[in-house]
Design an enzyme around this catalytic site. Structure first.
Site, PDB file in Angstrom:
ATOM      1  N   ARG A 196      44.042  -4.510  65.339  1.00 58.00           N
ATOM      2  CA  ARG A 196      43.536  -5.571  66.188  1.00 58.00           C
ATOM      3  C   ARG A 196      42.979  -4.789  67.393  1.00 58.00           C
ATOM      4  O   ARG A 196      43.692  -4.335  68.204  1.00 58.00           O
ATOM      5  CB  ARG A 196      44.599  -6.391  66.545  1.00 58.00           C
ATOM      6  CG  ARG A 196      44.196  -7.773  67.054  1.00 58.00           C
ATOM      7  CD  ARG A 196      45.282  -8.853  66.758  1.00 58.00           C
ATOM      8  NE  ARG A 196      45.344  -9.057  65.145  1.00 58.00           N
ATOM      9  CZ  ARG A 196      44.470  -9.891  64.427  1.00 58.00           C
ATOM     10  NH1 ARG A 196      43.405 -10.577  65.117  1.00 58.00           N
ATOM     11  NH2 ARG A 196      44.283  -9.894  63.423  1.00 58.00           N
ATOM     12  N   TYR A 248      50.352   4.778  80.620  1.00 54.72           N
ATOM     13  CA  TYR A 248      49.082   4.232  81.239  1.00 54.72           C
ATOM     14  C   TYR A 248      47.989   5.332  81.550  1.00 54.72           C
ATOM     15  O   TYR A 248      48.177   6.498  81.674  1.00 54.72           O
ATOM     16  CB  TYR A 248      49.452   3.649  82.847  1.00 54.72           C
ATOM     17  CG  TYR A 248      49.705   2.133  83.084  1.00 54.72           C
ATOM     18  CD1 TYR A 248      48.622   1.551  82.566  1.00 54.72           C
ATOM     19  CD2 TYR A 248      50.765   1.673  83.266  1.00 54.72           C
ATOM     20  CE1 TYR A 248      48.834   0.260  82.802  1.00 54.72           C
ATOM     21  CE2 TYR A 248      51.164   0.319  83.584  1.00 54.72           C
ATOM     22  CZ  TYR A 248      50.028  -0.612  83.353  1.00 54.72           C
ATOM     23  OH  TYR A 248      50.133  -1.933  83.145  1.00 54.72           O
ATOM     24  N   LYS A 274      38.629  -6.353  61.118  1.00 60.88           N
ATOM     25  CA  LYS A 274      38.215  -7.129  59.962  1.00 60.88           C
ATOM     26  C   LYS A 274      37.871  -6.434  58.881  1.00 60.88           C
ATOM     27  O   LYS A 274      38.538  -5.547  58.369  1.00 60.88           O
ATOM     28  CB  LYS A 274      36.972  -7.945  60.586  1.00 60.88           C
ATOM     29  CG  LYS A 274      37.452  -9.072  61.840  1.00 60.88           C
ATOM     30  CD  LYS A 274      36.505  -9.967  62.096  1.00 60.88           C
ATOM     31  CE  LYS A 274      36.899 -10.982  63.098  1.00 60.88           C
ATOM     32  NZ  LYS A 274      36.756 -10.450  64.457  1.00 60.88           N
ATOM     33  N   GLU A 293      44.371   4.441  82.925  1.00 55.99           N
ATOM     34  CA  GLU A 293      42.988   4.041  83.330  1.00 55.99           C
ATOM     35  C   GLU A 293      42.131   4.868  83.675  1.00 55.99           C
ATOM     36  O   GLU A 293      42.422   6.348  83.887  1.00 55.99           O
ATOM     37  CB  GLU A 293      43.482   3.283  84.615  1.00 55.99           C
ATOM     38  CG  GLU A 293      44.130   1.959  84.547  1.00 55.99           C
ATOM     39  CD  GLU A 293      45.349   1.950  84.733  1.00 55.99           C
ATOM     40  OE1 GLU A 293      45.972   3.089  84.345  1.00 55.99           O
ATOM     41  OE2 GLU A 293      46.208   0.937  85.131  1.00 55.99           O
ATOM     42  N   ASP A 296      26.533  -8.402  67.594  1.00 55.98           N
ATOM     43  CA  ASP A 296      28.085  -8.396  67.556  1.00 55.98           C
ATOM     44  C   ASP A 296      28.554  -8.338  65.827  1.00 55.98           C
ATOM     45  O   ASP A 296      28.263  -9.243  65.108  1.00 55.98           O
ATOM     46  CB  ASP A 296      28.605  -9.737  67.942  1.00 55.98           C
ATOM     47  CG  ASP A 296      30.128 -10.068  67.792  1.00 55.98           C
ATOM     48  OD1 ASP A 296      30.690  -9.301  66.922  1.00 55.98           O
ATOM     49  OD2 ASP A 296      30.393 -10.976  68.498  1.00 55.98           O
ATOM     50  N   THR A 313      34.984  -5.963  66.653  1.00 59.93           N
ATOM     51  CA  THR A 313      36.257  -5.666  66.310  1.00 59.93           C
ATOM     52  C   THR A 313      36.583  -4.540  65.414  1.00 59.93           C
ATOM     53  O   THR A 313      35.327  -4.441  64.709  1.00 59.93           O
ATOM     54  CB  THR A 313      36.871  -7.177  66.002  1.00 59.93           C
ATOM     55  OG1 THR A 313      36.163  -7.294  64.831  1.00 59.93           O
ATOM     56  CG2 THR A 313      37.066  -8.150  67.106  1.00 59.93           C
TER      57      THR A 313
END
Ligand code: DSN
Length: 415
Positions: A233, A53, A227, A55, A198, A224
């Site tokens: 991903r 973790y 692609k 954060e 985008d 993203t």
């Protein structure tokens, strides 16, 4: 692939993974948003970084033990800055949709107006389609392409003057043309709007210097990483320094919790790959391959939306050939060629059975296919579509697809 622990403990899952690898290897993957990551990226995804973790952001975490996580995330940030010339980068978005939602909340107040592209003209669901939750929060108005299939700048300007958006949004999922970012920025400046691009689909082509880069021009750019950029991903946001704090806060704690640092390591590796000179060749080849498909489908008499392609994808109206997008997708699937059914501009048909198919070259180019192979692929697609109800033709095409793919093994060094 050698996954001994998985094979011993959960053979059902291992078998499904092997089957998926075989499916990917023995077919032609032509969904333009898909690609194949390197083995280095795959190794990072399956690493111990998934246990942690973290954060917060590098140097400012809420949990202890983040010293190595910080190294990973900072490398990802620094490399992305170098690729795109970004002032600020956030590599934590879990994917493209949350990246876009975070951008809206960072820049706007509920009820504010966003001018974005209509979905059927190449936009994306998260650009304000009425079925999305985000469309209940912000007031989306949608511009379209003109009769030639290009972005209608006069109409965009007229809509901007009429609706006074706080944000003008460009960057698309099915649009195949280059984008004139300075012209859109000029319209945004005229009406006092912020600018967002985008670039999810074309990030790899921008990284490989084969398409215009909005990052130095626009306020905020989302993408993203899986692609054309050929990473794991995930998502990413780049912005001007002035927006850095707002973007970071909108991702955490605004929208997400702990970042997925195994994915962020995969992003860092993919960015290193995108900085190699070979990535320029890859991006060039993606476009050259798409141009061959454009020529062949024109020869076959198909209607190419937007008049053709400047990037990695083609949107093709198949209805004049006597079949629908869903029928075309199904026939090609049987023949071992994966594409997706897609709306065409102002499609009279429904999203589940639209008029078009969308296909692209990034994944086949990763496998090493070049112009001559695209000629073969185009002929195979044409045969499958022309004889879409003839199972024997589809089976024959399937055999030819298999024979072609055998020349381009996937992950051969890992078998
Ligand atoms: N699903 C992606 C695509 O195929 O374009 C975008 O969300």
């Amino acid at each position: 692939m050698n996954k001994q622990h998985l094979t011993d403990y959960d053979p059902a899952i291992q078998k499904a993974i092997e089957s998926e690898l075989n499916r990917q290897e023995s077919g032609l993957e032509m969904i333009p948003s898909e690609n194949f990551v390197s083995l280095a990226v795959l190794e990072a995804l399956g690493s111990v970084l998934t246990n942690k973790y973290s954060e917060g952001y590098p140097g400012k975490r809420y949990y202890g033990g983040c010293e190595f996580i910080d190294v990973v995330e900072q490398l990802a940030i620094d490399r992305a800055k170098e690729i795109f010339g970004a002032e600020h980068v956030n590599v934590q978005p879990l994917s493209g949709a949350p990246a876009n939602v975070a951008c809206y909340f960072a820049l706007l107040e509920p009820g504010d107006t966003i001018l974005g592209m209509d979905l059927s003209h190449g936009g994306h669901l998260t650009h304000g389609h009425p079925v999305t939750s985000i469309a209940k929060v912000f007031n989306f108005v949608r511009y379209k392409t003109d009769a030639q299939g290009l972005i209608d700048m006069d109409n965009l300007r007229a809509m901007a003057l009429e609706h006074k958006p706080k944000l003008i949004l460009v960057g698309y999922s099915a649009y195949s043309r280059e984008i004139d970012y300075p012209a859109i920025k000029q319209i945004a400046d005229e009406v006092g709007a912020m600018t967002m691009a985008d670039i999810a689909h074309i990030a790899g082509l921008i990284a490989g210097k084969q398409m215009n880069n909005p990052v130095p021009i626009f306020d905020v750019v989302s993408t993203t990483t899986h692609k054309t950029l050929r990473g794991p991903r995930g998502g990413m946001i780049m912005c001007k320094k002035d927006f850095a704090k707002k973007i970071d806060k909108a991702i955490f704690p605004g929208l997400q919790g702990g970042p997925h640092e195994n994915n962020i390591a995969g992003k860092a590796i993919a960015f290193k790959e995108a900085l190699e000179p070979a990535f320029v060749d890859y991006a060039k080849q993606i476009k050259a391959n798409a141009k061959v498909l454009e020529r062949k489908f024109n020869e076959f008499g198909y209607t190419l939306m937007f008049g053709g392609t400047d990037n990695h994808l083609l949107l093709i109206d198949v209805t004049p050939k006597g079949l629908t997008g869903a029928e075309a997708e199904k026939a090609l699937d049987h023949a071992g060629i994966t594409v997706n059914k897609n709306m065409i501009p102002d499609d009279p048909r429904s999203p589940m059975d639209p008029s078009g198919i969308r296909l692209g070259t990034p994944a086949l180019t990763t496998r090493g296919m070049k112009e001559a192979d695209m000629e073969t692929v185009a002929v195979l697609i044409e045969q499958a579509l022309t004889h879409h109800t003839d199972e024997s033709v589809l089976q024959r095409v399937r055999e030819e697809v298999k024979a072609l793919t055998l020349q381009f093994p996937l992950y051969p060094e890992h078998r």
